[in-house]
Write an enzyme that holds these catalytic residues in place. Structure first.
Site, PDB file in Angstrom:
ATOM      1  N   ASP A 203      -2.963   0.853 -11.789  1.00 43.71           N
ATOM      2  CA  ASP A 203      -2.739  -0.484 -11.236  1.00 43.71           C
ATOM      3  C   ASP A 203      -2.542  -0.443  -9.713  1.00 43.71           C
ATOM      4  OD1 ASP A 203      -2.444  -3.204 -11.194  1.00 43.71           O
ATOM      5  OD2 ASP A 203      -0.384  -3.208 -11.982  1.00 43.71           O
TER       6      ASP A 203
ATOM      7  N   ASP B 158      -7.844  -7.928 -11.351  1.00 42.24           N
ATOM      8  CA  ASP B 158      -7.007  -6.740 -11.486  1.00 42.24           C
ATOM      9  C   ASP B 158      -6.200  -6.805 -12.782  1.00 42.24           C
ATOM     10  OD1 ASP B 158      -5.467  -4.500 -11.182  1.00 42.24           O
ATOM     11  OD2 ASP B 158      -4.275  -5.263  -9.490  1.00 42.24           O
TER      12      ASP B 158
ATOM     13  N   ARG C  93      -5.240   0.508  -2.935  1.00 39.65           N
ATOM     14  CA  ARG C  93      -5.242   1.571  -1.922  1.00 39.65           C
ATOM     15  C   ARG C  93      -6.388   2.552  -2.156  1.00 39.65           C
ATOM     16  NH1 ARG C  93       0.815   3.070  -3.477  1.00 39.65           N
ATOM     17  NH2 ARG C  93       0.708   0.876  -4.038  1.00 39.65           N
TER      18      ARG C  93
ATOM     19  N   GLU D 226      -4.617   0.254  -7.532  1.00 36.79           N
ATOM     20  CA  GLU D 226      -6.048   0.478  -7.287  1.00 36.79           C
ATOM     21  C   GLU D 226      -6.487   0.038  -5.891  1.00 36.79           C
ATOM     22  OE1 GLU D 226      -4.882  -2.181  -8.569  1.00 36.79           O
ATOM     23  OE2 GLU D 226      -5.983  -3.693  -7.442  1.00 36.79           O
TER      24      GLU D 226
ATOM     25  N   LYS E  23      -1.368  -4.362 -16.872  1.00 33.59           N
ATOM     26  CA  LYS E  23      -0.299  -5.258 -16.424  1.00 33.59           C
ATOM     27  C   LYS E  23       0.248  -6.067 -17.599  1.00 33.59           C
ATOM     28  CE  LYS E  23      -1.968  -6.408 -11.764  1.00 33.59           C
ATOM     29  NZ  LYS E  23      -0.812  -5.938 -10.993  1.00 33.59           N
TER      30      LYS E  23
ATOM     31  N   LYS F  74      -9.585  -6.041   0.832  1.00 30.40           N
ATOM     32  CA  LYS F  74      -9.559  -5.617  -0.576  1.00 30.40           C
ATOM     33  C   LYS F  74     -10.247  -6.673  -1.446  1.00 30.40           C
ATOM     34  CE  LYS F  74      -6.270  -5.002  -4.450  1.00 30.40           C
ATOM     35  NZ  LYS F  74      -4.859  -4.839  -4.861  1.00 30.40           N
TER      36      LYS F  74
ATOM     37  N   ASP G 271      -6.985 -11.250  -6.511  1.00 30.17           N
ATOM     38  CA  ASP G 271      -6.892  -9.924  -5.901  1.00 30.17           C
ATOM     39  C   ASP G 271      -8.072  -9.580  -4.986  1.00 30.17           C
ATOM     40  OD1 ASP G 271      -5.087  -7.885  -5.606  1.00 30.17           O
ATOM     41  OD2 ASP G 271      -5.932  -6.636  -7.200  1.00 30.17           O
TER      42      ASP G 271
HETATM   43  N1  BES Z   1      -2.954  -6.587  -7.004  1.00 35.47           N
HETATM   44  C1  BES Z   1      -1.691  -5.979  -7.191  1.00 35.47           C
HETATM   45  C2  BES Z   1      -0.611  -6.522  -6.259  1.00 35.47           C
HETATM   46  C3  BES Z   1      -0.286  -7.990  -6.344  1.00 35.47           C
HETATM   47  C4  BES Z   1       0.870  -8.403  -6.981  1.00 35.47           C
HETATM   48  C5  BES Z   1      -1.084  -8.931  -5.727  1.00 35.47           C
HETATM   49  C6  BES Z   1       1.184  -9.753  -7.017  1.00 35.47           C
HETATM   50  C7  BES Z   1      -0.778 -10.256  -5.780  1.00 35.47           C
HETATM   51  C8  BES Z   1       0.361 -10.675  -6.417  1.00 35.47           C
HETATM   52  C9  BES Z   1      -1.791  -4.479  -6.971  1.00 35.47           C
HETATM   53  O1  BES Z   1      -3.003  -3.900  -7.285  1.00 35.47           O
HETATM   54  C10 BES Z   1      -0.768  -3.839  -7.849  1.00 35.47           C
HETATM   55  O2  BES Z   1      -0.860  -3.980  -9.033  1.00 35.47           O
HETATM   56  N2  BES Z   1       0.197  -3.151  -7.241  1.00 35.47           N
HETATM   57  C11 BES Z   1       1.229  -2.507  -7.960  1.00 35.47           C
HETATM   58  C12 BES Z   1       1.464  -1.160  -7.310  1.00 35.47           C
HETATM   59  C13 BES Z   1       2.370  -0.263  -8.111  1.00 35.47           C
HETATM   60  C14 BES Z   1       1.704   0.143  -9.397  1.00 35.47           C
HETATM   61  C15 BES Z   1       2.694   0.949  -7.266  1.00 35.47           C
HETATM   62  C16 BES Z   1       2.483  -3.373  -7.883  1.00 35.47           C
HETATM   63  O3  BES Z   1       2.724  -3.990  -6.844  1.00 35.47           O
HETATM   64  O4  BES Z   1       3.187  -3.443  -8.876  1.00 35.47           O
HETATM   65 ZN    ZN Z   2      -4.666  -5.182  -7.097  1.00 34.61          ZN
HETATM   66 ZN    ZN Z   3      -3.207  -3.393  -9.341  1.00 33.29          ZN
END
Ligand code: BES
Ligand code: ZN
Ligand code: ZN
Length: 505
Positions: free
Chosen positions: A351, A274, A355, A353, A281, A269, A292
């Site tokens: 967010d 992000d 996947r 994104e 966020k 990825k 990210d």
């Molecule tokens: N890049 C984030 C996940 C992340 C969180 C990476 C902390 C490194 C440290 C990912 O894209 C994300 O935002 N995931 C969301 C998914 C949710 C919206 C289903 C999350 O984990 O909150």
């Molecule tokens: Zn991300």
């Molecule tokens: Zn994200």
């Protein structure tokens, strides 16, 4: 700090150096050091006692000595043997980190390093030397590109002479060379991740991939945003649509000369920043989101190492790279996209994104290559970071044989993983009423890291596949002396190199 490591015949240990370093088990006896230490420092027993140094893991003892060819002696604690009567090798890695971090405090610029006995850890001499090189190179890394008043100490080199028996020198040479290559690749990944998103754009990261391909004779294809859109990569297109920067879809290929060799796929990825997109966020969560792209960095950097180490397997590495930004053109909650394999998803949260871009990359790699195994690395979910913390990446798979290979590579490389569930029970979580899939899991299923893995599974066909969630392990890991607690770890590089190099058919 640049760490320069060489092998040195034990007989020549009288060379002039700033320090001599020794590793000791907890509650060690000084009598083993009668010749090497005690004669230059008669008070050592008292000094050690006064400092209450017992050889606990992560501990260090430094004292000046007189009349020796070295100015200081350094004892590094390895801790105690475990239930299997060996010392955890990770204790040694962290002791090496401690060594590299301690030397500047005493202006030590050269060290004779007495290797511990490999039997103490139950490993081979070659492995010991290789990991000594990897770890000390990693410990020397410091993200200082933007410090205009650089610390002078940081700019100096540290020479580490690993003392070995003369007849073993040639035997250990390849371990050392491999270790230097791997350590450098890990630090490359870290330096790309540490660069903020204004200095590391999708085009910049793709340029690194291209350079590696040129240097090490790898096949390289890079698709631009126009091409991505035309090819029908609806996930990557959607995520990229909010950013003014062109997205990139990078493919690197290494081919062995070996006949009938297996082919392994690496996918990473690559979100250079992000923000969350329109599902933006909160500020605290956004702070470190330059991290990210850690999966892509690991995959590309591992190809740099493998291009030199030449494993007996073919490797296809793919990185979908883009920013995730809000704007008038960005993808919106409720939008439905069609991925490269024809499946559709409703984007309920922009967010989630990772996947989306991985879905296209996994579809592409399984369609165009005949893979024997496929592994992806992604900073995918906060849920995984919450569940496992910073010391283990989450492993998700339904393929036990491939999981075993990855878990073995994790254990030997030091990029540790912990398996979390991926079973049929969770799969309905990402089903959707208006499209094939929804990009967030239904509430009752909870387990956000697992439901993210369930989403990815729709795109890997029937290839043996492992997903590693590195959200907790990629950045700001505390207490590991060969990392920096404010920067990237390069997690995954050591594991991927190990996986490819030790692949037995
Ligand atoms: N890049 C984030 C996940 C992340 C969180 C990476 C902390 C490194 C440290 C990912 O894209 C994300 O935002 N995931 C969301 C998914 C949710 C919206 C289903 C999350 O984990 O909150
Ligand atoms: Zn991300
Ligand atoms: Zn994200």
């Amino acid at each position: 700090m640049r760490v320069i490591i060489t092998l040195q015949d034990k007989k020549n240990r009288d060379n002039k150096v700033d320090a001599a370093a020794f590793f000791v088990e907890q509650d060690f006896s000084l009598s083993t050091f009668k010749d090497s230490v005690q004669k230059y420092c008669p008070d050592i027993e008292k000094l050690i006692k006064d400092k209450r140094f017992t050889g606990k893991k992560n501990s260090v003892f430094v004292t000046p000595v007189q009349g020796a060819n070295f100015g200081y002696i350094i004892f590094l604690g390895l801790g105690k043997k475990d239930k299997n009567n060996v010392i955890n090798f990770e204790n040694y890695r962290r002791a090496l980190g401690k060594l590299v971090r301690t030397t500047p405090c005493f202006s030590i610029k050269s060290v004779n390093l007495e290797l511990p006995q490999e039997t103490v850890f139950g490993v081979s001499g070659d492995y010991l030397v290789k990991n000594t090189a990897i770890t000390t190179v990693m410990a020397g890394y410091h993200f200082d590109t933007f410090l205009t008043e650089g610390d002078e100490e940081d700019k100096t080199d540290l020479a580490i002479n690993i003392l070995v028996d003369a007849q073993q020198e040639s035997k250990f040479k390849s371990g050392l060379d491999t270790g230097l290559i791997v350590g450098d690749a890990v630090n490359d990944a870290r330096s790309w991740v540490d660069l903020p998103s204004n200095k590391m754009t999708p085009a910049d990261l793709a340029a690194h991939a291209k350079e590696i391909a040129n240097d090490y004779n790898l096949k390289c294809q890079i698709f631009s945003e126009d091409e991505v859109n035309k090819m029908g990569m609806g996930g990557l297109s959607a995520v990229a649509s909010g950013s003014e920067k062109d997205c990139k879809f990078v493919i690197l290929e290494y081919h062995t000369n070996e006949k009938n060799a297996p082919t392994i796929g690496f996918v990473g990825k690559g979100i250079t920043f992000d923000s969350g997109g329109l599902s933006i966020k909160p500020a605290v969560h956004m702070e470190t989101m330059k991290e990210d792209m850690s999966g892509a960095a690991a995959v590309i950097a591992s190809m740099k190492a493998l291009g030199q180490l030449k494993p007996k397997v073919n490797i296809i590495a793919i990185a979908p790279i883009t920013e995730n930004m809000p704007s008038g053109t960005s993808v919106k909650p409720g939008d439905i996209v069609t991925f490269y394999n024809g499946k559709t998803a409703e984007i309920k949260n922009t967010d989630a994104e990772g996947r989306l871009v991985l879905a296209d990359a996994l579809s592409y790699i399984t369609k165009h290559y005949k893979l024997d195994a496929l592994i992806d690395l992604a900073t995918l979910t906060g849920a995984c970071a919450y569940a496992l913390g910073p010391f283990f990446s989450g492993l998700f798979s339904e393929h036990d044989d491939f999981t075993k290979r990855v878990t073995d590579a994790a254990g030997t490389s030091g990029d540790y993983v912990w398996r979390l569930p991926l079973t049929d029970d969770y799969k309905p979580a990402v089903k959707c009423e208006v499209a094939d899939l929804c990009n967030i899991g239904k509430k009752q299923y909870q387990a956000g890291a697992t439901t993210a893995a369930c989403f990815l599974q729709y795109f890997v066909a029937d290839v043996p596949w492992v997903h590693l969630d590195i959200a907790g392990t990629a950045f700001n890991v505390p207490d590991v002396n060969y990392y920096q607690p404010y920067s990237a770890t390069g997690v995954g590089v050591r594991l991927l190199v190990d996986l490819a190099m030790n692949w037995k058919v």
